[in-house]
Design an enzyme around this catalytic site. Structure first.
Site, mmCIF file in Angstrom:
data_model
loop_
_atom_site.group_PDB
_atom_site.id
_atom_site.type_symbol
_atom_site.label_atom_id
_atom_site.label_comp_id
_atom_site.label_asym_id
_atom_site.label_seq_id
_atom_site.Cartn_x
_atom_site.Cartn_y
_atom_site.Cartn_z
ATOM 1 N N ARG A 103 0.879 -1.187 0.000
ATOM 2 C CA ARG A 103 0.000 0.000 0.000
ATOM 3 C C ARG A 103 0.903 1.220 0.000
ATOM 4 N NH1 ARG A 103 -5.340 1.687 3.412
ATOM 5 N NH2 ARG A 103 -6.162 0.180 1.938
ATOM 6 N N GLN A 133 -10.307 -3.945 -3.133
ATOM 7 C CA GLN A 133 -11.566 -3.423 -2.600
ATOM 8 C C GLN A 133 -12.733 -3.795 -3.515
ATOM 9 O OE1 GLN A 133 -12.139 -1.347 0.288
ATOM 10 N NE2 GLN A 133 -14.213 -1.974 -0.220
ATOM 11 N N CYS A 262 -16.557 1.993 0.962
ATOM 12 C CA CYS A 262 -15.387 1.139 1.235
ATOM 13 C C CYS A 262 -14.872 1.324 2.655
ATOM 14 C CB CYS A 262 -14.292 1.404 0.214
ATOM 15 S SG CYS A 262 -13.790 3.132 0.138
HETATM 16 N N1 NVA Z 1 -9.941 6.737 -1.476
HETATM 17 C C1 NVA Z 1 -9.562 6.357 -0.139
HETATM 18 C C2 NVA Z 1 -9.811 4.913 0.068
HETATM 19 C C3 NVA Z 1 -9.481 4.397 1.437
HETATM 20 C C4 NVA Z 1 -9.747 2.934 1.561
HETATM 21 C C5 NVA Z 1 -8.112 6.725 0.109
HETATM 22 O O1 NVA Z 1 -7.294 6.487 -0.786
HETATM 23 O O2 NVA Z 1 -7.798 7.227 1.184
HETATM 24 N N1 CP Z 2 -11.350 0.121 2.608
HETATM 25 C C1 CP Z 2 -10.068 0.063 2.984
HETATM 26 O O1 CP Z 2 -9.164 -0.198 2.195
HETATM 27 O O2 CP Z 2 -9.878 0.300 4.304
HETATM 28 P P1 CP Z 2 -8.490 0.502 5.039
HETATM 29 O O3 CP Z 2 -7.919 1.819 4.546
HETATM 30 O O4 CP Z 2 -8.839 0.540 6.491
HETATM 31 O O5 CP Z 2 -7.575 -0.627 4.685
#
Ligand code: NVA
Ligand code: CP
Length: 306
Positions: A103, A133, A262
């Site tokens: 990530r 997701q 999400c």
């Molecule tokens: N669009 C959000 C999704 C988090 C799961 C982000 O990138 O912070």
């Molecule tokens: N939806 C999602 O990816 O959640 P987190 O940021 O908590 O991993």
């Protein structure tokens, strides 16, 4: 399936079906207390440059439930944080680990890592995409609606990583995708064009949230300011105010429409507390399904399943 899952474009229409089928089967096995250990002796790395609750826990719990284990790698704690290259890190960790979830900010980093790694690399979210997701969301839609083919999915809000992955999905599977985004906050132009060119069903961009949700089977939203955009939060709250998923908007969709997010959610911004807690909201089942879908991905990519 390919070695890596960097984007939903790495999957065929059949791969989508297979992942969801395996996820359902693993979910049932868990419910029936029938442990499965296809990943016994295997270890998954998690290299996270951004915060996470669901993605981290679903992969850590998932690999453990499948008989394997995991190690969490923070960039600051490994030599990557002191300048060791991606190419060297990827080749070294391939000698220890059986798979890695990354990530981070740049999609290019995940792709570069995968080029050098001999083990499966899974995209756990970048600024551009969030493929895992959407795979688990399709499992939720299938459970709630009996299938996803031909359904209208109305994504309301920022044209971000989640929206981009929805477009990738719509290019591969026959869903009807409506996106409502304010001007200047559209999804990635290249992804949208490519998606429209390949999709069997429609992918349509709206400026009006009300028009986008008309006929919707699913209303989907996400935060207005993603991780890394925190300083834009106040500005975005003004720009996005007409893109809130509230009761008035939900009433414009089909009466049996479900509402998805999400998570994490900012109640009172992109979604109201009332809608989050309503009977049409499936957000907590949706969050649980991250676990089952992630297990299916791990089993297929790390367990040698074809
Ligand atoms: N669009 C959000 C999704 C988090 C799961 C982000 O990138 O912070
Ligand atoms: N939806 C999602 O990816 O959640 P987190 O940021 O908590 O991993």
């Amino acid at each position: 399936m390919k070695k890596d899952l960097l984007s939903l474009y790495d999957l065929t229409k059949e791969d989508f079906k297979e992942i969801i089928r395996r996820a359902k089967s693993l979910k049932n096995a868990l419910r029936e207390g029938k442990p499965q250990a296809p990943l016994a002796g295997k270890i998954l790395g998690l290299l996270f440059d951004k915060s996470s609750t669901r993605t981290r826990l679903s992969f850590e719990t998932g690999v453990f439930q499948l008989g394997g284990t995991s190690t969490f790698l923070n960039r600051r704690d490994i030599q990557l944080g002191r300048g060791e290259t991606i190419a060297d890190t990827a080749r070294v960790i391939s000698r220890y680990l059986d798979g890695i979830v990354i990530r981070t900010f740049e999609q290019e980093l995940v792709e570069e890592f995968a080029r050098w790694a001999e083990i499966p690399v899974i995209n756990g979210l970048t600024d551009l995409l969030h493929p895992c997701q959407i795979l688990s969301d399709l499992l939720t839609i299938e459970e709630k609606k009996g299938g996803y083919e031909g359904l209208v999915i109305a994504y309301v809000g920022d044209g971000n990583n989640v929206a981009n992955s929805w477009i990738n999905a719509a290019a591969r599977i026959p869903i009807r995708l409506h996106l409502a985004c304010p001007e200047g906050y559209d999804p990635d132009g290249g992804i949208l064009e490519a998606g429209k060119g390949e999709a069997e069903e429609e992918i349509r961009l709206f400026r009006s949230a009300a028009e986008a949700v008309e006929d919707a089977d699913v209303i989907y939203t996400d935060v207005w300011a993603s991780m890394g955009q925190e300083e834009e939060q106040e500005k975005r709250a003004v720009i996005f105010k007409d893109y809130q998923v509230n009761s008035e908007l939900v009433q414009k969709a089909k009466s049996d429409c479900i509402v998805m997010h999400c998570l994490p959610a900012h109640r009172g911004e992109e979604i109201t507390h009332e809608v989050m807690e309503s009977g049409q909201s499936v957000v907590f089942d949706q969050a649980e399904n991250r676990l089952h879908a992630q297990k299916a991905i791990l089993e297929i990519l790390m367990g040698g399943r074809k």
